[in-house]
Design a protein around this motif. Structure first.
Motif, PDB file in Angstrom:
ATOM      1  N   THR A  31       0.878  -1.169   0.000  1.00  0.00           N
ATOM      2  CA  THR A  31       0.000   0.000   0.000  1.00  0.00           C
ATOM      3  C   THR A  31       0.915   1.218   0.000  1.00  0.00           C
ATOM      4  OG1 THR A  31      -1.760  -1.122   1.180  1.00  0.00           O
ATOM      5  CG2 THR A  31      -1.761   1.280   1.284  1.00  0.00           C
ATOM      6  N   SER A  36      -1.805  14.031  -5.723  1.00  0.00           N
ATOM      7  CA  SER A  36      -2.028  14.552  -7.061  1.00  0.00           C
ATOM      8  C   SER A  36      -2.567  15.969  -6.904  1.00  0.00           C
ATOM      9  CB  SER A  36      -3.026  13.670  -7.809  1.00  0.00           C
ATOM     10  OG  SER A  36      -3.159  14.069  -9.143  1.00  0.00           O
ATOM     11  N   GLN A  96      -8.291   8.767  -2.577  1.00  0.00           N
ATOM     12  CA  GLN A  96      -8.943   7.801  -3.451  1.00  0.00           C
ATOM     13  C   GLN A  96      -8.072   6.549  -3.459  1.00  0.00           C
ATOM     14  OE1 GLN A  96     -11.845   8.374  -5.533  1.00  0.00           O
ATOM     15  NE2 GLN A  96     -12.060  10.094  -4.105  1.00  0.00           N
ATOM     16  N   ARG A  97      -8.681   5.401  -3.292  1.00  0.00           N
ATOM     17  CA  ARG A  97      -7.951   4.130  -3.280  1.00  0.00           C
ATOM     18  C   ARG A  97      -8.033   3.519  -4.671  1.00  0.00           C
ATOM     19  NH1 ARG A  97      -6.562   0.461   0.903  1.00  0.00           N
ATOM     20  NH2 ARG A  97      -7.418   1.983   2.352  1.00  0.00           N
ATOM     21  N   ARG A  98      -6.852   3.130  -5.202  1.00  0.00           N
ATOM     22  CA  ARG A  98      -6.777   2.550  -6.536  1.00  0.00           C
ATOM     23  C   ARG A  98      -5.793   1.398  -6.562  1.00  0.00           C
ATOM     24  NH1 ARG A  98      -7.478   7.936  -9.447  1.00  0.00           N
ATOM     25  NH2 ARG A  98      -9.613   8.229  -8.773  1.00  0.00           N
ATOM     26  N   LYS A  99      -6.085   0.411  -7.377  1.00  0.00           N
ATOM     27  CA  LYS A  99      -5.115  -0.654  -7.648  1.00  0.00           C
ATOM     28  C   LYS A  99      -4.273  -0.195  -8.840  1.00  0.00           C
ATOM     29  CE  LYS A  99      -5.980  -4.047  -4.798  1.00  0.00           C
ATOM     30  NZ  LYS A  99      -4.984  -4.476  -3.858  1.00  0.00           N
ATOM     31  N   PHE A 100      -2.962  -0.352  -8.738  1.00  0.00           N
ATOM     32  CA  PHE A 100      -2.067   0.054  -9.818  1.00  0.00           C
ATOM     33  C   PHE A 100      -0.868  -0.884  -9.815  1.00  0.00           C
ATOM     34  CE2 PHE A 100       1.274   2.919 -11.582  1.00  0.00           C
ATOM     35  CZ  PHE A 100       0.693   3.123 -12.817  1.00  0.00           C
ATOM     36  N   THR A 104      -1.734  -1.212  -3.873  1.00  0.00           N
ATOM     37  CA  THR A 104      -2.878  -0.381  -3.518  1.00  0.00           C
ATOM     38  C   THR A 104      -2.335   1.031  -3.364  1.00  0.00           C
ATOM     39  OG1 THR A 104      -3.992  -2.185  -2.379  1.00  0.00           O
ATOM     40  CG2 THR A 104      -4.671   0.059  -1.804  1.00  0.00           C
ATOM     41  N   ASN A 105      -2.781   1.907  -4.238  1.00  0.00           N
ATOM     42  CA  ASN A 105      -2.345   3.304  -4.201  1.00  0.00           C
ATOM     43  C   ASN A 105      -3.432   4.136  -3.538  1.00  0.00           C
ATOM     44  OD1 ASN A 105       0.176   4.196  -6.084  1.00  0.00           O
ATOM     45  ND2 ASN A 105      -0.672   2.217  -6.673  1.00  0.00           N
ATOM     46  N   LYS A 141      -3.339  11.158 -19.020  1.00  0.00           N
ATOM     47  CA  LYS A 141      -3.746  10.003 -18.215  1.00  0.00           C
ATOM     48  C   LYS A 141      -5.215  10.123 -17.826  1.00  0.00           C
ATOM     49  CE  LYS A 141       0.470   8.295 -16.292  1.00  0.00           C
ATOM     50  NZ  LYS A 141       1.076   7.708 -15.112  1.00  0.00           N
ATOM     51  N   SER A 143      -6.362   9.713 -15.043  1.00  0.00           N
ATOM     52  CA  SER A 143      -6.450  10.365 -13.731  1.00  0.00           C
ATOM     53  C   SER A 143      -6.733  11.862 -13.850  1.00  0.00           C
ATOM     54  CB  SER A 143      -5.170  10.134 -12.929  1.00  0.00           C
ATOM     55  OG  SER A 143      -4.054  10.660 -13.611  1.00  0.00           O
ATOM     56  N   ASP A 146     -10.388  11.952 -13.809  1.00  0.00           N
ATOM     57  CA  ASP A 146     -10.812  11.608 -12.440  1.00  0.00           C
ATOM     58  C   ASP A 146     -10.672  12.821 -11.528  1.00  0.00           C
ATOM     59  OD1 ASP A 146     -11.179   9.021 -13.354  1.00  0.00           O
ATOM     60  OD2 ASP A 146      -9.289   8.271 -12.478  1.00  0.00           O
TER      61      ASP A 146
END
Length: 153
Positions: A31, A36, A96-100, A104-105, A141, A143, A146
């Motif tokens: 994690t 950003s 914001q939780r993201r899989k990358f 887990t970012n 991107k 993002s 987003d």
């Protein structure tokens, strides 16, 4: 000290480090926390940067956070490092939780204001500029979209 390394070898080092980081993430699935920064100027334009690694698509400035680093402090630091500008009136829009790439970012979106001509360092950031909403670069991107939705701008 890193400024003493010529730009071309430093860009190569960033690309190699980025690939190694992604390999680590795929294997260890950590994690990680980052920020950003959605910065606007008086004209309402958004500031985007194009890094020398990771596909070189346009994105919001930002980066990794230190252990226990405050998201607003990290955003101000990363913004200054990547653009040479000062982020004013910064406020958090939340994480914001993201899989990358297996990791887990947790990306902390921060919005603020800035003025002036951004200057990429030619090493990590090869280009930086202000863009109106109708003139955002096509090679950006996901993002960016987003962030615009999260900021409701």
């Amino acid at each position: 000290m890193l400024r003493l390394i010529p730009r071309a070898p430093m860009r190569l080092a960033y690309r190699i480090a980025h690939r190694l980081r992604l390999m680590y993430w795929r294997l260890r699935k950590p994690t990680v926390h980052g920020c950003s920064v959605i910065a606007r100027n008086r004209a309402g334009e958004l500031l985007l940067v194009r890094p020398s690694y990771g596909g070189s698509q346009w994105q919001f400035p930002g980066g990794g956070m230190g252990r226990d680093e405050d998201p607003l402090a990290a955003a101000r630091r990363e913004f200054a490092e990547e653009t040479g500008l000062v982020l004013q009136a910064a406020r958090s829009l939340g994480p914001q939780r993201r899989k990358f790439h297996g990791a887990t970012n947790i990306v902390h979106f921060v919005i603020g204001e800035a003025e002036g001509a951004p200057q990429g360092d030619g090493r990590e950031i090869v280009e930086a500029g202000w863009f109106g909403r109708a003139a955002l670069p096509d090679d950006r991107k996901a993002s960016v979209g987003d962030g615009i939705r999260i900021a409701r701008i």
